[in-house]
Structures are given as C-alpha cells and as structure tokens.
Design an enzyme around this catalytic site. Structure first.
Site, short mmCIF file in Angstrom:
data_model
loop_
_atom_site.label_atom_id
_atom_site.label_comp_id
_atom_site.label_asym_id
_atom_site.label_seq_id
_atom_site.Cartn_x
_atom_site.Cartn_y
_atom_site.Cartn_z
N ASP A 494 41.45 63.93 55.69
CA ASP A 494 42.74 64.03 55.05
C ASP A 494 43.42 65.34 54.94
O ASP A 494 44.48 65.34 54.71
CB ASP A 494 42.69 63.29 53.66
CG ASP A 494 42.74 61.75 53.79
OD1 ASP A 494 43.35 61.26 54.70
OD2 ASP A 494 42.27 61.36 52.85
C1 GLC Z 1 38.15 60.90 50.96
C2 GLC Z 1 39.14 59.81 51.40
C3 GLC Z 1 38.98 59.41 52.68
C4 GLC Z 1 38.89 60.42 53.53
C5 GLC Z 1 38.06 61.41 53.15
C6 GLC Z 1 37.92 62.82 53.90
O1 GLC Z 1 37.02 60.25 50.64
O2 GLC Z 1 39.11 58.63 50.32
O3 GLC Z 1 39.83 58.36 53.11
O4 GLC Z 1 38.41 60.05 54.82
O5 GLC Z 1 38.17 61.89 51.66
O6 GLC Z 1 38.97 63.46 53.71
#
Ligand code: GLC
Ligand code: GLC
Length: 829
Positions: A494
């Site tokens: 993210d």
């Molecule tokens: C968090 C989010 C997930 C994402 C991860 C890496 O765990 O819930 O959706 O893939 O962060 O950013």
C-alpha cells in the site's frame, strides 16, 4: 522473558501477570456479535460492523493505553479491586488470564475472596455472557459489594468520537428490574437496541457515566460510587449513558455465589418496535416503550450456571471439530501448537474481521479489504467452506465489470467504500487465488455458475466465472511499456504509490489523484509492478486449470499464452542479475535494483517469481533465494527491502515516509515472509524454509516476549527490522494476512499437504533432521491419516506414496469419495 505459558491441552494461553508488555487480547464471537477483550478485560463489542454498530465505547490510543471495557469492581470493606487488576490496579494476591478458543477466563484473588469471570459469546447468539463466580476462600464470613460497568457507544463509532455537539444530547436508556437498556435514537431512525443484565435482584444501579464516576475529574480507576459503596441510581438523560449494576453479597467461609451478566444486542422489525403496555416497574422518561421480547428470550437462554455451562460446552465442541479437520504431530511442539491451535484460530478471526477491529485497527478506518479478505480465505477455507463461499460472493459483488474493484467494503451494507475507491493493481488476482482455493478444497465447481452481480451492474446476470475472466484480463489489459502490469495507485504494498505521490501534508497516498496523471485516468501509464507480474504468473495457472476443467481448451491456451508472455517479459525486463526488481516508476526508472542508491532489493516479487519458475532454467530461482538470505535475512525475520530508505523519494509515494526499519520501509512484514517460506520449500530447501518460519511464528518468539511485546500466540503484521531502533518489536497483532499465509506456508508448503483440483497433494519440504511426522486431514468428506517417513534425512522428495497399501504414482492422493478413513504413507528420499 515470558509473561505466561501455553496450555496446549486446554488450547489456552495462560497469562500470569496483568503487566504484559502490551494488552494481550482475545476475540469473542464468531457470527454476528463480536467482542475484543484484553488480559485486563479492556476492549469493546459490536454487531457485524465495528464502525456502524458499535455497542460499547473504547478510546483508542488512550493513557493509560488499555482503558475502558467491561469491568467489575469489588468493594471488600474498603479494599477496592478488579478481578483483572485494571482499572483500579490494586495489587492482587493472585491473578490469571486464560485466553481460549472464543472465551477468556480472568481470575483475581484478594484478601481471601476469589473472583473468576468467564467471558464468551455463545454460538449463534448476539451477546456476551459474563459469568462471575465469587468464592470466599477465607475462614470467616465476608460481606462485600460488586459493581459492573459498561459504557455505551452511540452506535456509529466514527460519529461517536467526533460529533459531540449532537451526541451529548441524544443518549437514552430504559431500566426494567436488573436490566438496563440502551435505546439512543431508537424512537426515530434505529430499530436496534442493546442491554446489560444480571440474573439476580440488584441493590442499585447507574446509567449516567458522570454520576457513576462521581465527578468529571474522576477516571475508571477512581469511581466515586464504588469508593462510597453507594450507587447513585442515576438515570441517563443525554451525555454518556452507561450500565452499572450494584449488588451486595455475603458469603460464608468456602461459599460461592455465581452471577451471570449478559451484554446483548437485538433488532426489532419496523412494525414491532414498540410495546403496547408500560410495565409498572419500568423506568423511562419517554412516552413510548421499547419492545423487549427478543431481549427477554436472550436473557432466558443463559440465566443459569447450567445453561452457561452448556453454552461453553457447545463452543468447545465447535472448536474441537473445527480443529480436527487438519491436525499434525511433528517433532516440534511449537509447530504443533501453531498448526493445531493458534494459527487456525487466528485464521478464523481474520476471516471474520478482515482488517477492521483490533487494538491497532480502530474499527472506524477500514471495513473488509478486497485483497485482504480474499487472502484470508486461503487459511480458513478448510474450516467452514460454506462461509468462505458466501464471502467470496460478497467480495466479488463489489467488483466492477471491467475487472477493477472497490478496495474495501462495509460488512453491514456490503457496499464498496467510495472514499477509498479502486485501482489497486493487485486486487483482482487475489480473487482468482481464493476461488481456486475454495474449489480445490471442496470440489464445488458449481460456484463458478453462481449468480454474482458486478457493482456497476447490480441487476445483471453474471457468474463467478465471469468475475475470474475479468480479473485475469484486467491485468492483461493494463500493461506498461515493458509488458509488465501497471502499478496504478498501489499493489500489495500500500505504500508503493508510483502514481499518487504528493508533497502536501495529509494527502492520501492511495486515493490522491496526481494532476500529472489525471488525464490518463488517474494513474501513470508508465509505472509498472514486477510484483503484480509475478503474482500473475503464480495465480494464472489456477485460472487455466479452471478453464481446462470446464473443457474450454481454447480459452485456457489463450490464458496460458499470456502467462508465458508475462514470464518472458519479467525475465527480460525485471530480472536484475541476482533478484527481481520491484517496479518501474513513473519516470521509467527501476525501483529495487542494484542501480538504486537505497532500496536495492525488495522481498515481494521474489517468492512468487520463484514459485512461477521464472528463469529457473538459468538458475534465477536459487540466485534470488540466496540474495534474500544475504540481504534481507536478520535475527527476527526477513526485512521488506534493503537498504532502508533514509531520504524521501517522492516518486515512490508513502514508503520512504517511514523511518528505516518500520512498516513497509524495511520492517519485517511477516505477511510476505510467508511467500519466501513457501518459495524455499517449493525449491526443496526445507531447512531454510523452516529457519524463516521459526523466526516469525509466534510460539517461537514467546521466550522474547519482552522484546516482541505483542501476543505470543498470534502473528502481528510487522516486526521492527534491523534498521529500527526497536529491532524485533512486534506491532499490529491479530489482523494480518500473515495468519492465512503462514497457515498456507506451514501446512501446504513445509508439511506439504495441499489440496489440488484433482486430489490431495502430499509433498513435504521439511528440516532434514526430522524423522518424519503424521497428519490427519479431512478432505472432501474423507479422512486421510498421513504418515511421512524420512529415513534418509532429506528435505524434500517423495520416493514412494501408498494409499491403503497400494502404490500411487506421483504425489497426489486421488479423492476416494467414500466417506471413509484412508491411510497414506509417504517415504521421502
Ligand atoms: C496491510 C494491508 C494490506 C497490505 C499490507 C502491505 O497489511 O492490510 O492490504 O497489503 O499492509 O502494505
Ligand atoms: C449546531 C450546529 C449549527 C446549527 C445548530 C442547530 O450548533 O453547529 O450549525 O445551526 O446546531 O441545528
């Protein structure tokens, strides 16, 4: 240092001091009603949706941290204490908290008086039962009093903690005998209410928080009414309604008294909202009366110790059954404990709650994540496949007809969350993986014909198969200059936002539309994700397998050609010599390459690339795995990238906003550690796979709980990496894709028991030192009792496999389908 121990026989973690390094919590409830409960009874309850139907209030990031929950106060002749120590924090003579499968037992003892409180949410019941057993263990009679307290949330948790100008004037209650009803907004737009009751006559009550506390200057540690041993019998009128029961108790030496409290939730049909009569003992300031039929029935269900015992027994048998579907006996107790109990338990919790409500997720931020919930299914599907099926249909219904999807949806409304929107490049692929996992588990090919609408065509007739088609081609139709998938707003990570970067404080890295890319549809048509490429080549074969099964040979060949092309493109444009790069940014520059000054290597694409065998013929798989060991491996796990970013790289988005060693900037993101564990096992390096597994599996970090901080029975999302000051410190426990993925890693890749479309694969990749192990797996109605023998002490390689004594070629046990128990024997060598 430990703060408790595992009681494997009872499937409990036993905490023996209230002063854990962080609140160590448990989850109660499996269907509609959920509670979080810490080892000092902090936490809160909600129905279905932690944001829209919050029942009790909780203040996040409070000081002290874990303040607010459901508390019992005992006033024993001036000594005031709580069975869970907090909030008064009077030193107890004895303290113990047992977190079990869907229940928590907190025991406290002071001056010869013992209070044992069992908290649980019975199966298919919208309430939390709290059974308090008070025992006089002294030699003289004891008279004391007990107060309960729960603080109501005014339903919408977001509004509740922001809109005080309205909310301080809306709170309403009714009181009938020993039951306090919370009816805020019931007269007008709500048809649901909550109640808190006790199965005995009470000697007083409070329903107004400030009256209970006695002063706005008091906290939960210092309630005036408890100190004075005198409830104020307050009736809430606006402000903050609460529910507190007051009860005087006298116990002879050795005598016990049981009180059963229930915190419940109920909904009435629109035409049955109100009762026609007002009972004589009802306290209300309204002209209307709440119809309490449902509450009466709920109270009746658990108002005796016998009924509570039966409810607990039902919960126990439910869990025993769920945990008997897959069970192992390996030479390592910690593995057994993770696989047989805690990892599976955590998979249920992540399945239920996605990333919505924990001690790190406020319940008002995120609902159900598209990628998250799809991945959660991978670790859960064998437990209750019917629920997985229902969830898959819910998730798929938030997808758009072009294959894009809403990134999140609210569990109560099941509608995509417009604030977050879509265009996360990886989202559609996880659905192919989860639907395939469901079919592999169940053999239910019928799900592909199930009617599943698209969000932008709610009345159209569409099938689940169409959803898979558009998912697959959403990737194929959105490629960049190197033929790799466009990175869009973010991919799994993210915080890699190759289009949404910004230099204005507060702008969301995921939803901000950079004016540069506005005309191009909101994201760069140059930035590409090598991770999504690898995920595509890992996931694609499941889609091809589905098409082949359906006899769609042409479509299968067409899809396979796309996978082959993607592998070629990845090898040509994303292999950096010793590992795969992470991405191309919007300027067309490599990210995660030797050429970069920082962040030269990233973990995410590597595991899926290895398992897709990209460049295997030229040794790319082993080179990649060795590079991970060399650059990412450290004492507490594998860091996400290396070296950590020490400067702000605007073109990468959020990632370099984190100090090095935390979160996506070189933290140990346990979720993607699992992908490397899978890849090492896949490549036949069982010792390495196990080394990485044992670095992050919570039962293995129990001994260092003082460093690790979070619960030693569940995974957290992140552990501070080698660049962090707090190296080894866990955060974001419970709600993480790590639960599902490590369940997959240990059960399907290391222990090697893996459902396939046409049977159960048994192909372990274990530590060479192991003599073998046994496992029981219920699969499509049959039970397989599996024995693995490892006489030559190898990591991997099935030398022979027999089913009920008959030799089978390869390592897939065909589906017997006779409902019987079958003996599978595998010799490695
Ligand atoms: C968090 C989010 C997930 C994402 C991860 C890496 O765990 O819930 O959706 O893939 O962060 O950013
Ligand atoms: C609140 C609002 C104000 C409104 C008033 C009456 O004070 O802030 O804008 O006029 O309520 O509804």
């Amino acid at each position: 240092m430990k703060f408790g121990y595992f009681d494997d026989l009872r499937k409990e973690y036993v905490i023996n001091t209230p002063r854990t390094p962080y609140p160590w919590i448990n989850y109660l409830g499996n269907q509609g009603f959920f509670s979080l409960i810490s080892n000092t009874a902090g936490g809160y309850s909600f129905y279905m949706d932690a944001r829209l139907r919050r029942i009790t209030r909780y203040r996040y990031n409070n000081v002290p941290l874990d303040m607010g929950g459901r508390y019992f106060y005992i006033n024993d002749n001036g000594t005031i204490w709580n069975p869970g120590w907090s909030p008064v924090k009077t030193e107890l003579d004895e303290y113990e908290c047992r977190h079990g499968m869907g229940y928590t037992i907190i025991k406290g003892k002071k001056n010869g008086l013992k209070a044992e409180v069992t908290f649980f949410v019975p199966q298919n019941y919208d309430g939390e039962v709290q059974q308090v057993v008070l025992t006089n263990e002294g030699t003289e009679a004891k008279s004391f009093s007990i107060f309960s307290i729960a603080e109501w949330c005014l339903w919408d948790a977001q509004d509740d903690c922001t809109n005080f100008q309205r909310n301080f004037s809306t709170g309403r209650v009714e009181i009938e005998g020993s039951t306090i009803y919370h009816v805020t907004e019931y007269r007008d737009r709500r048809n649901h209410y909550a109640f808190y009751t006790v199965n005995d006559e009470i000697d007083g009550y409070d329903t107004d928080r400030d009256s209970f506390l006695g002063s706005i200057y008091n906290g939960w540690d210092n309630p005036e009414t408890v100190k004075a041993d005198k409830p104020s019998n307050s009736f809430a009128d606006g402000w903050s309604p609460v529910a507190s029961h007051y009860k005087k108790v006298t116990l002879a030496p050795g005598e016990s008294k049981t009180l059963i409290y229930i915190l419940g939730y109920a909904e009435n049909p629109q035409d049955k909202k109100f009762a026609s009569e007002k009972p004589a003992n009802l306290l209300t300031r309204e002209t209307w009366v709440l119809n309490k039929e449902k509450a009466y029935a709920m109270i009746d269900k658990y108002n005796t110790p016998e009924k509570v015992a039966a409810g607990l027994e039902e919960l126990r048998t439910t869990w025993d059954k769920l945990l008997s579907i897959f069970k192992v006996d390996t030479p390592d107790d910690k593995v057994n404990r993770m696989v047989n109990i805690w990892n599976q338990y955590q998979c249920m919790v992540t399945f239920n709650l996605s990333r919505s409500a924990s001690y790190f997720e406020s319940g008002i931020g995120r609902g159900m994540g598209f990628r998250d919930s799809n991945q959660d299914i991978l670790g859960f599907v064998h437990q209750i496949p019917e629920r997985a099926r229902e969830r898959l249909i819910d998730i798929a219904s938030t997808q758009l007809s072009d294959g894009g999807c809403y990134h999140q949806y609210q569990p109560l409304t099941k509608k995509g969350n417009a604030d977050i929107g879509g265009d996360f490049s990886d989202d559609p692929l996880w659905m192919i993986l989860s639907v395939a996992a469901y079919i592999k588990e169940t053999g239910d090919w019928g799900i592909l014909d199930a009617n599943v609408p698209f969000d932008d065509d709610p009345d159209g007739k569409h099938t689940m198969l169409e959803h898979l088609d558009v998912s697959f081609y959403h990737i194929v139709n959105n490629l960049g200059p190197h033929g790799l998938p466009l990175a869009m707003r973010a991919d799994w990570n993210d915080c890699i936002n190759l289009s949404c970067f910004s230099d204005t404080p507060g702008e969301s890295f995921q939803t901000y539309t950079n004016p540069k890319f506005k005309a191009e549809g909101g994201y760069s048509k140059v930035a590409e994700s090598a991770f999504v490429a690898a995920l595509f080549t890992y996931t694609g074969p499941a889609y091809v397998g589905i098409l082949e099964h359906l006899g769609k040979a042409d479509e299968a060949a067409k899809a396979q050609a796309e996978i082959d092309k993607m592998k070629k493109n990845t090898m040509e444009s994303a292999f950096d010599g010793d590992w795969f790069i992470r991405a191309y940014d919007a300027n067309g520059e490599k990210m995660g390459s030797k050429e970069c000054e920082e962040g030269k290597i990233f973990i995410e694409p590597q595991g899926f690339a290895v398992m897709s065998e990209i460049g295997k013929d030229v040794g790319a798989d082993i080179k990649t795995l060795n590079s991970i060991d060399k650059y990412l491996n450290c004492e507490f796990g594998l860091v996400l990238n290396n070296p950590a970013y020490t400067k702000y790289y605007i073109q990468y988005g959020e990632i370099s906003t984190y100090p090095g060693g935390y979160k996506e900037n070189a933290g140990i993101f346990t979720h993607n550690n699992a992908w490397i564990i899978c890849a090492e096992a896949y490549a036949g390096r069982g010792d390495k796979a196990f080394e990485y597994y044992s670095k992050i599996a919570p039962a293995f970090t129990e001994e260092t709980s003082d460093i690790h901080k979070t619960e030693p029975y569940v995974y957290g999302q992140m552990i501070g990496g080698k660049d962090a000051k707090n190296f080894g410190q866990g955060k974001n426990s419970w709600l993480t894709g790590t639960a599902a993925w490590n369940m997959v890693a240990i059960s399907q890749y290391i222990l090697g028991v893996k459902p396939e479309f046409d049977g159960l694969r048994v192909d372990p990749s274990i530590p060479a030192a192991w003599d073998g192990f046994t496992a029981t797996r219920q699969f499509r109605g049959d039970t397989y009792e599996i024995t693995i023998k490892n006489p030559d002490h190898v990591n991997k390689g099935v030398k022979s496999l027999t089913v009920d004594g008959a030799a089978v070629d390869g390592c897939i046990v065909p589906v017997a389908g006779d409902g019987k128990t079958h003996k599978v024997e595998v010799v490695l060598g």
